[in-house]
Write a protein that holds these residues in place. Structure first.
Motif, PDB file in Angstrom:
ATOM      1  N   THR A 100       0.831  -1.192   0.000  1.00  0.00           N
ATOM      2  CA  THR A 100       0.000   0.000   0.000  1.00  0.00           C
ATOM      3  C   THR A 100       0.870   1.248   0.000  1.00  0.00           C
ATOM      4  OG1 THR A 100      -1.754  -1.145   1.211  1.00  0.00           O
ATOM      5  CG2 THR A 100      -1.769   1.264   1.287  1.00  0.00           C
ATOM      6  N   ILE A 101       0.623   2.132  -0.959  1.00  0.00           N
ATOM      7  CA  ILE A 101       1.301   3.426  -1.002  1.00  0.00           C
ATOM      8  C   ILE A 101       0.243   4.508  -0.841  1.00  0.00           C
ATOM      9  CG2 ILE A 101       2.661   5.038  -2.385  1.00  0.00           C
ATOM     10  CD1 ILE A 101       3.812   2.620  -3.892  1.00  0.00           C
ATOM     11  N   VAL A 102       0.480   5.410   0.094  1.00  0.00           N
ATOM     12  CA  VAL A 102      -0.399   6.550   0.307  1.00  0.00           C
ATOM     13  C   VAL A 102       0.415   7.799   0.005  1.00  0.00           C
ATOM     14  CG1 VAL A 102      -1.783   7.834   1.983  1.00  0.00           C
ATOM     15  CG2 VAL A 102      -1.678   5.323   2.109  1.00  0.00           C
ATOM     16  N   ASN A 103       0.005   8.529  -1.017  1.00  0.00           N
ATOM     17  CA  ASN A 103       0.651   9.790  -1.372  1.00  0.00           C
ATOM     18  C   ASN A 103      -0.262  10.919  -0.932  1.00  0.00           C
ATOM     19  OD1 ASN A 103       2.826   8.512  -2.622  1.00  0.00           O
ATOM     20  ND2 ASN A 103       1.776   8.424  -4.584  1.00  0.00           N
ATOM     21  N   LEU A 104       0.189  11.723   0.015  1.00  0.00           N
ATOM     22  CA  LEU A 104      -0.623  12.838   0.476  1.00  0.00           C
ATOM     23  C   LEU A 104      -0.494  13.995  -0.494  1.00  0.00           C
ATOM     24  CD1 LEU A 104      -0.413  11.065   3.037  1.00  0.00           C
ATOM     25  CD2 LEU A 104      -0.982  13.148   4.246  1.00  0.00           C
ATOM     26  N   SER A 105      -1.620  14.388  -1.027  1.00  0.00           N
ATOM     27  CA  SER A 105      -1.664  15.476  -1.981  1.00  0.00           C
ATOM     28  C   SER A 105      -2.427  16.621  -1.336  1.00  0.00           C
ATOM     29  CB  SER A 105      -2.330  15.005  -3.280  1.00  0.00           C
ATOM     30  OG  SER A 105      -2.304  16.032  -4.245  1.00  0.00           O
ATOM     31  N   SER A 106      -3.243  17.286  -2.098  1.00  0.00           N
ATOM     32  CA  SER A 106      -4.010  18.416  -1.600  1.00  0.00           C
ATOM     33  C   SER A 106      -5.156  18.688  -2.548  1.00  0.00           C
ATOM     34  CB  SER A 106      -3.113  19.651  -1.521  1.00  0.00           C
ATOM     35  OG  SER A 106      -3.875  20.815  -1.269  1.00  0.00           O
ATOM     36  N   VAL A 107      -6.220  19.216  -2.011  1.00  0.00           N
ATOM     37  CA  VAL A 107      -7.318  19.635  -2.870  1.00  0.00           C
ATOM     38  C   VAL A 107      -6.838  20.732  -3.827  1.00  0.00           C
ATOM     39  CG1 VAL A 107      -8.279  21.402  -1.334  1.00  0.00           C
ATOM     40  CG2 VAL A 107      -9.801  20.118  -2.853  1.00  0.00           C
ATOM     41  N   ALA A 108      -5.729  21.377  -3.489  1.00  0.00           N
ATOM     42  CA  ALA A 108      -5.157  22.407  -4.366  1.00  0.00           C
ATOM     43  C   ALA A 108      -4.782  21.840  -5.733  1.00  0.00           C
ATOM     44  CB  ALA A 108      -3.926  23.034  -3.707  1.00  0.00           C
ATOM     45  N   ALA A 109      -4.606  20.532  -5.834  1.00  0.00           N
ATOM     46  CA  ALA A 109      -4.298  19.912  -7.128  1.00  0.00           C
ATOM     47  C   ALA A 109      -5.415  20.144  -8.140  1.00  0.00           C
ATOM     48  CB  ALA A 109      -4.062  18.412  -6.944  1.00  0.00           C
ATOM     49  N   HIS A 110      -6.603  20.417  -7.671  1.00  0.00           N
ATOM     50  CA  HIS A 110      -7.751  20.625  -8.549  1.00  0.00           C
ATOM     51  C   HIS A 110      -7.916  22.079  -8.988  1.00  0.00           C
ATOM     52  CE1 HIS A 110      -9.529  16.622  -8.176  1.00  0.00           C
ATOM     53  NE2 HIS A 110      -9.132  16.657  -6.928  1.00  0.00           N
ATOM     54  N   TYR A 111      -7.084  22.955  -8.485  1.00  0.00           N
ATOM     55  CA  TYR A 111      -7.276  24.377  -8.740  1.00  0.00           C
ATOM     56  C   TYR A 111      -6.049  25.016  -9.359  1.00  0.00           C
ATOM     57  CZ  TYR A 111     -11.153  23.643  -5.578  1.00  0.00           C
ATOM     58  OH  TYR A 111     -12.286  23.162  -5.006  1.00  0.00           O
ATOM     59  N   ALA A 112      -6.308  25.998 -10.190  1.00  0.00           N
ATOM     60  CA  ALA A 112      -5.260  26.890 -10.659  1.00  0.00           C
ATOM     61  C   ALA A 112      -5.576  28.220 -10.005  1.00  0.00           C
ATOM     62  CB  ALA A 112      -5.301  27.010 -12.179  1.00  0.00           C
ATOM     63  N   GLY A 113      -4.650  28.745  -9.265  1.00  0.00           N
ATOM     64  CA  GLY A 113      -4.915  29.995  -8.566  1.00  0.00           C
ATOM     65  C   GLY A 113      -3.724  30.925  -8.668  1.00  0.00           C
ATOM     66  N   VAL A 114      -3.988  32.196  -8.625  1.00  0.00           N
ATOM     67  CA  VAL A 114      -2.930  33.189  -8.719  1.00  0.00           C
ATOM     68  C   VAL A 114      -1.921  32.949  -7.604  1.00  0.00           C
ATOM     69  CG1 VAL A 114      -2.397  35.649  -8.581  1.00  0.00           C
ATOM     70  CG2 VAL A 114      -4.447  34.881  -9.792  1.00  0.00           C
ATOM     71  N   GLY A 115      -0.679  32.770  -7.997  1.00  0.00           N
ATOM     72  CA  GLY A 115       0.399  32.635  -7.036  1.00  0.00           C
ATOM     73  C   GLY A 115       0.626  31.246  -6.498  1.00  0.00           C
ATOM     74  N   GLY A 116      -0.234  30.308  -6.827  1.00  0.00           N
ATOM     75  CA  GLY A 116      -0.112  28.962  -6.273  1.00  0.00           C
ATOM     76  C   GLY A 116       0.497  27.956  -7.220  1.00  0.00           C
ATOM     77  N   GLY A 117       1.107  28.431  -8.285  1.00  0.00           N
ATOM     78  CA  GLY A 117       1.608  27.532  -9.318  1.00  0.00           C
ATOM     79  C   GLY A 117       2.491  26.408  -8.817  1.00  0.00           C
TER      80      GLY A 117
END
Length: 185
Positions: free
Chosen positions: A101-118
């Protein structure tokens, strides 16, 4: 109380067998550090059941022309390349047996393009795709149900397990480009 001691105490308090705890320090940005940690795990246990990739770095939010390039690259080095290095080093130990089992912690930010968050947003998006690729490459040797899937939910585990058939049948919880092939030329 140190983490290893806390884990042992929790097991004892729960009436469980004391776990074998191996404490390692590892820098996910340093390939030799990651490989040394994998070698130590192999020497101690011979295999690995579960790998949790939890390291992360959020670069300061800034527009492309204002971003600190080193900070931006650090986010990529930790959030994507760190997971790549760690998974590559530990996967052979996982394929020897156990839960795989591999668990990679990501973020809901992966679903968004936002100013400054590139740096953060895009590196987490790449991590989600990497997770799917590892599942595609080694899925036959690992658990299928949640393999390669993106999970961020408010469901409890029993509810999630009730949805297994639907998730698998509809290939849900993955990043997809939908509708592209259905458009007329």
């Amino acid at each position: 109380m140190k983490t290893a001691d806390a884990v042992r105490k929790a097991a004892k308090d729960a009436g469980r067998v004391e776990p074998n705890v191996l404490v390692l320090e590892m820098d996910v940005c340093d390939r030799s550090s990651v490989e040394a940690a994998a070698k130590r795990v192999e020497e101690e246990w011979g295999q690995l059941d579960i790998l949790v990739n939890n390291a992360g770095h959020m670069a300061e939010f800034a527009s492309l022309l204002d971003v600190d390039e080193e900070d931006y690259m650090r986010a990529w080095d930790v959030n994507y390349w760190g997971v790549f290095r760690t998974t590559k080093a530990f996967l052979p130990l996982m394929l020897k047996g156990g839960d795989k089992t591999i668990v990679n912690l990501s973020s809901v930010a992966a679903h968004y393009a936002g100013v400054g968050g590139g740096a953060y947003h895009v590196s987490k998006f790449a991590l989600a795709r990497f997770t799917e690729c590892v599942q595609d490459e080694y899925g036959a040797q690992r658990r299928e149900f949640l393999g390669g899937r993106w999970l961020s939910c408010r469901w409890d585990l029993p509810r999630l397990l009730e949805m297994e058939d639907e998730i698998v049948a509809k290939d849900l919880l993955k990043f997809k480009c939908t509708g592209l092939w259905n458009l007329e030329a």
